[in-house]
Design a protein around this motif. Sequence first.
Motif, PDB file in Angstrom:
ATOM      1  N   VAL A   1      68.774  36.455 -15.530  1.00  0.00           N
ATOM      2  CA  VAL A   1      67.987  35.396 -14.896  1.00  0.00           C
ATOM      3  C   VAL A   1      67.003  36.043 -13.933  1.00  0.00           C
ATOM      4  CG1 VAL A   1      68.060  33.353 -13.424  1.00  0.00           C
ATOM      5  CG2 VAL A   1      69.880  33.761 -15.103  1.00  0.00           C
ATOM      6  N   VAL A   2      65.746  35.733 -14.096  1.00  0.00           N
ATOM      7  CA  VAL A   2      64.717  36.293 -13.231  1.00  0.00           C
ATOM      8  C   VAL A   2      64.682  35.480 -11.938  1.00  0.00           C
ATOM      9  CG1 VAL A   2      62.276  36.825 -12.973  1.00  0.00           C
ATOM     10  CG2 VAL A   2      63.373  37.026 -15.220  1.00  0.00           C
ATOM     11  N   PRO A   3      64.994  36.107 -10.795  1.00  0.00           N
ATOM     12  CA  PRO A   3      64.993  35.360  -9.536  1.00  0.00           C
ATOM     13  C   PRO A   3      63.564  34.944  -9.163  1.00  0.00           C
ATOM     14  CG  PRO A   3      65.238  37.711  -9.110  1.00  0.00           C
ATOM     15  CD  PRO A   3      65.310  37.535 -10.591  1.00  0.00           C
ATOM     16  N   PRO A   4      63.434  33.870  -8.420  1.00  0.00           N
ATOM     17  CA  PRO A   4      62.102  33.441  -8.013  1.00  0.00           C
ATOM     18  C   PRO A   4      61.465  34.451  -7.068  1.00  0.00           C
ATOM     19  CG  PRO A   4      63.793  32.155  -6.895  1.00  0.00           C
ATOM     20  CD  PRO A   4      64.485  32.964  -7.943  1.00  0.00           C
TER      21      PRO A   4
ATOM     22  N   GLU B   1      64.105  18.811  12.621  1.00  0.00           N
ATOM     23  CA  GLU B   1      63.591  18.470  11.301  1.00  0.00           C
ATOM     24  C   GLU B   1      62.201  19.062  11.145  1.00  0.00           C
ATOM     25  OE1 GLU B   1      62.340  14.342   9.182  1.00  0.00           O
ATOM     26  OE2 GLU B   1      64.429  14.487   9.874  1.00  0.00           O
ATOM     27  N   LEU B   2      62.013  19.840  10.074  1.00  0.00           N
ATOM     28  CA  LEU B   2      60.738  20.507   9.856  1.00  0.00           C
ATOM     29  C   LEU B   2      59.654  19.501   9.480  1.00  0.00           C
ATOM     30  CD1 LEU B   2      61.777  23.698   7.827  1.00  0.00           C
ATOM     31  CD2 LEU B   2      61.629  23.383  10.292  1.00  0.00           C
ATOM     32  N   ASP B   3      58.466  19.699  10.060  1.00  0.00           N
ATOM     33  CA  ASP B   3      57.330  18.827   9.764  1.00  0.00           C
ATOM     34  C   ASP B   3      56.363  19.447   8.755  1.00  0.00           C
ATOM     35  OD1 ASP B   3      58.207  16.809  11.385  1.00  0.00           O
ATOM     36  OD2 ASP B   3      57.097  17.477  13.141  1.00  0.00           O
ATOM     37  N   ARG B   4      56.660  20.667   8.310  1.00  0.00           N
ATOM     38  CA  ARG B   4      55.847  21.277   7.250  1.00  0.00           C
ATOM     39  C   ARG B   4      56.683  22.311   6.509  1.00  0.00           C
ATOM     40  NH1 ARG B   4      51.360  25.173  10.229  1.00  0.00           N
ATOM     41  NH2 ARG B   4      52.787  26.780  10.981  1.00  0.00           N
ATOM     42  N   ASP B   5      56.223  22.663   5.302  1.00  0.00           N
ATOM     43  CA  ASP B   5      56.963  23.609   4.457  1.00  0.00           C
ATOM     44  C   ASP B   5      56.939  25.015   5.054  1.00  0.00           C
ATOM     45  OD1 ASP B   5      57.285  21.502   2.756  1.00  0.00           O
ATOM     46  OD2 ASP B   5      55.810  22.178   1.268  1.00  0.00           O
ATOM     47  N   LEU B   6      58.008  25.773   4.759  1.00  0.00           N
ATOM     48  CA  LEU B   6      58.060  27.195   5.072  1.00  0.00           C
ATOM     49  C   LEU B   6      58.181  27.970   3.764  1.00  0.00           C
ATOM     50  CD1 LEU B   6      60.558  27.393   8.091  1.00  0.00           C
ATOM     51  CD2 LEU B   6      58.070  27.450   8.166  1.00  0.00           C
ATOM     52  N   HIS B   7      57.404  29.038   3.619  1.00  0.00           N
ATOM     53  CA  HIS B   7      57.418  29.858   2.412  1.00  0.00           C
ATOM     54  C   HIS B   7      57.850  31.282   2.776  1.00  0.00           C
ATOM     55  CE1 HIS B   7      55.156  26.892  -0.082  1.00  0.00           C
ATOM     56  NE2 HIS B   7      54.678  26.526   1.106  1.00  0.00           N
ATOM     57  N   PHE B   8      58.794  31.823   1.998  1.00  0.00           N
ATOM     58  CA  PHE B   8      59.222  33.209   2.166  1.00  0.00           C
ATOM     59  C   PHE B   8      59.195  33.900   0.797  1.00  0.00           C
ATOM     60  CE2 PHE B   8      61.284  30.910   5.608  1.00  0.00           C
ATOM     61  CZ  PHE B   8      61.045  31.715   6.698  1.00  0.00           C
ATOM     62  N   SER B   9      58.694  35.112   0.766  1.00  0.00           N
ATOM     63  CA  SER B   9      58.694  35.867  -0.478  1.00  0.00           C
ATOM     64  C   SER B   9      60.041  36.540  -0.659  1.00  0.00           C
ATOM     65  CB  SER B   9      57.583  36.911  -0.476  1.00  0.00           C
ATOM     66  OG  SER B   9      57.854  37.946   0.466  1.00  0.00           O
ATOM     67  N   ALA B  10      60.373  36.887  -1.898  1.00  0.00           N
ATOM     68  CA  ALA B  10      61.631  37.567  -2.188  1.00  0.00           C
ATOM     69  C   ALA B  10      61.682  38.908  -1.469  1.00  0.00           C
ATOM     70  CB  ALA B  10      61.788  37.748  -3.688  1.00  0.00           C
ATOM     71  N   ALA B  11      60.538  39.573  -1.364  1.00  0.00           N
ATOM     72  CA  ALA B  11      60.487  40.888  -0.682  1.00  0.00           C
ATOM     73  C   ALA B  11      60.796  40.739   0.796  1.00  0.00           C
ATOM     74  CB  ALA B  11      59.118  41.516  -0.890  1.00  0.00           C
ATOM     75  N   GLU B  12      60.316  39.665   1.415  1.00  0.00           N
ATOM     76  CA  GLU B  12      60.581  39.451   2.845  1.00  0.00           C
ATOM     77  C   GLU B  12      62.059  39.211   3.091  1.00  0.00           C
ATOM     78  OE1 GLU B  12      56.529  37.485   4.659  1.00  0.00           O
ATOM     79  OE2 GLU B  12      57.835  36.225   3.415  1.00  0.00           O
ATOM     80  N   LEU B  13      62.694  38.427   2.234  1.00  0.00           N
ATOM     81  CA  LEU B  13      64.108  38.130   2.427  1.00  0.00           C
ATOM     82  C   LEU B  13      64.985  39.345   2.105  1.00  0.00           C
ATOM     83  CD1 LEU B  13      64.351  34.503   0.987  1.00  0.00           C
ATOM     84  CD2 LEU B  13      63.935  35.238   3.332  1.00  0.00           C
ATOM     85  N   ALA B  14      64.495  40.243   1.282  1.00  0.00           N
ATOM     86  CA  ALA B  14      65.265  41.432   0.924  1.00  0.00           C
ATOM     87  C   ALA B  14      65.154  42.525   1.988  1.00  0.00           C
ATOM     88  CB  ALA B  14      64.789  41.986  -0.424  1.00  0.00           C
TER      89      ALA B  14
END
Length: 323
Positions: free
Chosen positions: A124-127, A307-320
């Motif tokens: 399975v290819v992770p996002p 409660e968040l008022d906007r989306d948060l985006h994280f890349s797989a590289a950042e979380l790793a």
Amino acid sequence: MKVDADGFQLTYALDGKPTKTRLGEENYNIVTKWEGSALLTTIIVAGPDYSIQERWAKSSDGYRLTVSRNVIRGGKENESELVYLSPNAPPQSAVAVIENRPAPRRGLVVRPPVDATPAPVAAVVPPQEYLVKTGTRLLLRLTNDVNTKRTVVGDRFYLETAAPLFGDGKLIIPVGTYVTALVTEAHQAGRVKGKSSLNVRFDSLTLPNGVSRNFDGRIATAGVDGKLDKEEGRIEGDGGKSKDAKTVAKTGAATTGLGSIIGSAAGHAGAGAAVGAAAGAAGALAGVLMTRGPEVVLPKGTTMEIELDRDLHFSAAELARTP
């Protein structure tokens, strides 16, 4: 909802308000929210420090309750699933089997852990990107205290996440993530009128590995005295008018009696009572005018949901990335 287990009782508030229970040396802070008809709970245990996440769901016929539980302690996770059958449940068409023995049709059924070495499956290819959507709630704990008696607009205070946040099977926001907030409104309680109030803007989040994001959020629940405006995220202190009225009444009554005694000694009991009442009321009113109402106080360690008022985006590289 009260749950009795192994001789102790936990209370779950079904309206989203946090509850606290002390059991021996451990303090249980419980926050709930609904996901459709399923109840999601986060339990922060202070004593030894660990957290429990649960999902309570009933079957469509109402006879079976399934509790999926994830215990996080010392960076390790332990998952389990508990299934409860109602004493009024009809005979089951299929019964779980544990160690080749049929499980009881009534009471608790504990499913065995999943084999740690499952059969090979297709890769399975992770996002490449993970999303924390608008409206997601984060459970935070204050690392310093806040009091409208000395807090002013522009002050900052600091928090850290008290429960992890997962998405797509990935830990996105771990426990201990730092959050900063800016005070946008701070009103001290007035002497004559006006309640204390506090409003803040959550503006930055930093993961333990140093990855940081700007974000908008507002207070959704908080374990404090006072009134919370969920739309604005504003906390308003309790009013003190009824307390002030009682102070004036009690003091006036006491000095009326004292005036009567003094007046009787001088041969003017009625006049003494009137003078005593007036003096008592005036003195009590002066005391009230010199005393402010209750302040908004958030002690260190206070838990709240934002409660968040906007989306948060994280890349797989950042979380790793490691700390």
